[in-house]
Motif scaffolding. Structure first.
Motif, short mmCIF file in Angstrom:
data_model
loop_
_atom_site.label_atom_id
_atom_site.label_comp_id
_atom_site.label_asym_id
_atom_site.label_seq_id
_atom_site.Cartn_x
_atom_site.Cartn_y
_atom_site.Cartn_z
N THR A 193 0.66 -1.37 0.09
CA THR A 193 -0.02 0.11 -0.09
C THR A 193 0.76 1.30 -0.15
O THR A 193 1.70 1.40 1.01
CB THR A 193 -0.89 -0.03 1.21
OG1 THR A 193 -1.92 -1.14 1.32
CG2 THR A 193 -1.97 1.14 1.36
N PRO A 194 0.98 2.23 -1.12
CA PRO A 194 1.60 3.36 -1.01
C PRO A 194 1.15 4.29 -0.06
O PRO A 194 0.04 4.38 0.45
CB PRO A 194 1.46 4.10 -2.41
CG PRO A 194 0.55 2.66 -3.32
CD PRO A 194 -0.26 1.94 -2.20
N TYR A 239 2.47 11.62 -13.74
CA TYR A 239 2.27 10.05 -13.66
C TYR A 239 1.89 9.59 -12.31
O TYR A 239 1.22 8.56 -11.98
CB TYR A 239 4.03 9.49 -13.63
CG TYR A 239 4.64 10.01 -12.64
CD1 TYR A 239 4.74 9.40 -11.44
CD2 TYR A 239 5.97 10.85 -13.08
CE1 TYR A 239 5.83 9.93 -10.36
CE2 TYR A 239 6.99 11.14 -12.05
CZ TYR A 239 6.50 10.66 -10.91
OH TYR A 239 7.63 11.21 -10.02
N ALA A 240 1.55 10.69 -11.28
CA ALA A 240 0.71 10.42 -10.07
C ALA A 240 -0.65 11.18 -9.97
O ALA A 240 -0.90 11.35 -8.96
CB ALA A 240 1.99 10.84 -8.79
N GLY A 241 -0.87 11.62 -11.12
CA GLY A 241 -2.19 12.11 -10.92
C GLY A 241 -2.29 13.63 -11.16
O GLY A 241 -3.03 14.18 -11.12
N GLY A 242 -1.25 14.14 -11.13
CA GLY A 242 -0.94 15.75 -11.02
C GLY A 242 -0.99 16.41 -12.62
O GLY A 242 -1.09 15.42 -13.64
N SER A 243 -0.97 17.57 -13.07
CA SER A 243 -1.22 18.19 -14.35
C SER A 243 0.31 18.89 -14.46
O SER A 243 0.76 19.29 -13.29
CB SER A 243 -2.28 18.96 -14.44
OG SER A 243 -2.00 20.09 -13.68
N SER A 244 0.84 19.05 -15.63
CA SER A 244 1.98 19.98 -15.53
C SER A 244 1.70 20.79 -16.94
O SER A 244 1.77 20.70 -17.90
CB SER A 244 3.06 18.79 -16.23
OG SER A 244 4.31 19.55 -16.61
N ALA A 245 2.09 22.05 -16.43
CA ALA A 245 1.78 23.20 -17.38
C ALA A 245 3.12 23.65 -17.62
O ALA A 245 3.51 24.72 -18.55
CB ALA A 245 0.78 24.26 -16.80
N LEU A 289 7.41 7.85 -5.66
CA LEU A 289 6.00 7.02 -5.38
C LEU A 289 5.11 7.15 -6.50
O LEU A 289 4.80 8.23 -7.18
CB LEU A 289 5.45 7.93 -4.33
CG LEU A 289 4.22 7.53 -3.37
CD1 LEU A 289 4.17 6.12 -2.89
CD2 LEU A 289 3.44 8.57 -2.61
N LEU A 290 4.83 6.00 -6.71
CA LEU A 290 3.84 5.76 -8.10
C LEU A 290 4.42 5.99 -9.68
O LEU A 290 3.73 5.93 -10.45
CB LEU A 290 2.46 6.48 -8.03
CG LEU A 290 1.86 6.33 -6.64
CD1 LEU A 290 0.49 7.16 -6.69
CD2 LEU A 290 1.34 4.86 -6.49
N TYR A 291 5.69 6.04 -9.68
CA TYR A 291 6.49 6.26 -10.83
C TYR A 291 6.27 4.83 -11.44
O TYR A 291 7.08 3.87 -10.89
CB TYR A 291 7.73 6.78 -10.62
CG TYR A 291 8.35 6.87 -11.88
CD1 TYR A 291 8.38 8.01 -12.86
CD2 TYR A 291 9.56 6.00 -12.18
CE1 TYR A 291 8.91 8.27 -13.85
CE2 TYR A 291 10.14 6.09 -13.59
CZ TYR A 291 9.99 7.29 -14.34
OH TYR A 291 10.54 7.31 -15.60
N SER A 292 5.90 4.62 -12.67
CA SER A 292 5.51 3.22 -13.05
C SER A 292 4.96 2.30 -12.13
O SER A 292 5.18 1.24 -12.13
CB SER A 292 6.76 2.74 -13.69
OG SER A 292 7.12 3.63 -14.78
N GLY A 293 4.26 2.60 -11.15
CA GLY A 293 3.53 1.94 -10.00
C GLY A 293 4.56 1.87 -9.00
O GLY A 293 4.10 0.94 -7.94
N ASP A 330 18.35 6.08 -2.52
CA ASP A 330 18.13 6.78 -3.57
C ASP A 330 16.65 7.83 -3.53
O ASP A 330 15.90 7.31 -3.48
CB ASP A 330 17.94 6.08 -4.77
CG ASP A 330 18.10 6.66 -6.26
OD1 ASP A 330 18.19 7.88 -6.18
OD2 ASP A 330 18.31 6.10 -7.31
N ILE A 331 17.19 9.16 -3.48
CA ILE A 331 16.21 10.16 -3.24
C ILE A 331 15.80 10.93 -4.29
O ILE A 331 16.74 11.52 -5.10
CB ILE A 331 16.66 10.99 -1.89
CG1 ILE A 331 16.99 10.53 -0.76
CG2 ILE A 331 15.64 12.18 -1.74
CD1 ILE A 331 15.85 9.70 -0.14
N THR A 332 14.63 11.06 -4.54
CA THR A 332 14.10 12.23 -5.53
C THR A 332 12.77 12.96 -5.22
O THR A 332 11.99 12.19 -4.61
CB THR A 332 13.82 11.68 -6.96
OG1 THR A 332 14.77 10.74 -7.27
CG2 THR A 332 13.76 12.62 -7.99
#
Length: 312
Positions: A41-42, A54-60, A123-127, A159-161
């Motif tokens: 569970t994330p 990829y995590a449900g956000g939008s990118s302008a 988190l949630l990057y390609s699941g 590994d931190i991003t």
């Protein structure tokens, strides 16, 4: 899927591991195997925090030509993201000790990132189900934090991003847990030297291939190999993009130009077998013969005059 031949080789290697590569715990998939990651569970992220697409956000936001526009808001934001990633990496360094689980480490990292109004990019990057990657001993990369306690003598790459104000910041380091044997200490030392050699090869107008050559030249006389599977990458509004950074010899024609922002992250492996195999979870990458691997990573920004390390 797990390659059965690779798993058999990994088990057989336990008999010779101590003589060849030092004394340490070998990480193998738990049995009975659980395939995939749907059972994990994330962690939750507050709704007010901006998420990557990829995590449900939008990118302008979009970096022009895949480069960071220097001297303006884009550069300020990518530097801020890199600084936060560095701060999280330093926090992680204080948590690495025997009997702490990598899942506990991930929980603290997650909390710190969201408290700083950022999103944990893995988190949630390609699941992917966790907020950082923790790769212990023979794991090269993409280890999923779990409930195994770290042991005295382990090495662990964290590994931190982070995703802050529309930009990603990315860094990693391999830490020593307690009393690590001399071969393990040497591996981590050489890995950091390889990273620095790659950084020293950077500058405006220089070929990207010189990064790989510098790392190759550093370790060619040593009993180590470079993983060919994991590369550095461009970074900015995207987590991963061109240019792709090869850490070994290559003949790539691309040239570093002002505005290029990318990671250098060599994974250095004991011995001369850089082959990897993937655990049943679909993510965790182990060396084929259970030799240890270490990795270190910085973000580099090419300016008009030099190459600046943003995560130092």
């Amino acid at each position: 899927m797990v390659r059965s031949a690779a798993l058999r080789l990994a088990r057989l290697s336990l008999n010779s591991r101590g003589r060849e590569f030092g004394s340490y715990a070998t990480i193998l998939p738990k049995e009975p195997f659980v395939w995939g990651i749907s059972h994990i569970t994330p962690r939750s992220v507050p709704t007010h925090i901006a998420r990557p697409p990829y995590a449900g956000g939008s990118s302008a936001l979009q970096d022009v030509g895949g480069k960071i526009e220097l001297g303006g808001i884009a550069e300020r934001r990518v530097r801020a993201a890199a600084k936060l990633a560095r701060d999280v990496r330093e926090l992680a360094s204080t948590l690495v000790q025997a009997n702490v689980t990598t899942n506990e480490l991930d929980a603290v990292v997650h909390k710190y990132i969201v408290e700083h109004s950022a999103y944990p990019s893995p988190l949630l990057y390609s699941g992917f189900p966790r907020s950082c990657c923790t790769s212990v001993n023979n794991i090269i990369a993409h280890g999923i934090p779990d409930d195994r306690p770290l042991e005295d003598g382990d090495i662990v790459n964290v590994d931190i991003t982070v995703y802050l104000d529309g930009y990603h910041g990315d860094t990693s380091q391999t830490f020593l847990v307690g009393h690590v044997d001399e071969p393990g200490q040497e591996l981590v030392k050489v890995t950091n030297e390889a990273l620095e050699a790659g950084i020293d090869a950077c500058g405006p107008g220089r070929p990207f291939r010189e990064i790989g050559k510098a790392i190759h030249d550093l370790i060619r006389e040593k009993d180590f190999s470079i993983s060919p599977e994991f590369r550095g990458h461009g970074i900015g509004t995207d987590f991963h993009r061109k240019p792709w950074i090869i850490h070994g010899l290559n003949d790539g024609p691309e040239i570093m130009m002002p505005g290029h922002c990318f990671t250098i992250e060599p994974a250095i492996i004991q011995g001369n077998n850089p082959t990897c195999w993937i655990f049943p979870d679909g993510w965790t990458a182990s060396t084929e013969d259970c030799a240890r691997s270490a990795q270190a990573e910085h973000m580099v920004l090419i300016t008009e005059n030099d190459a600046q390390v943003l995560t130092r």
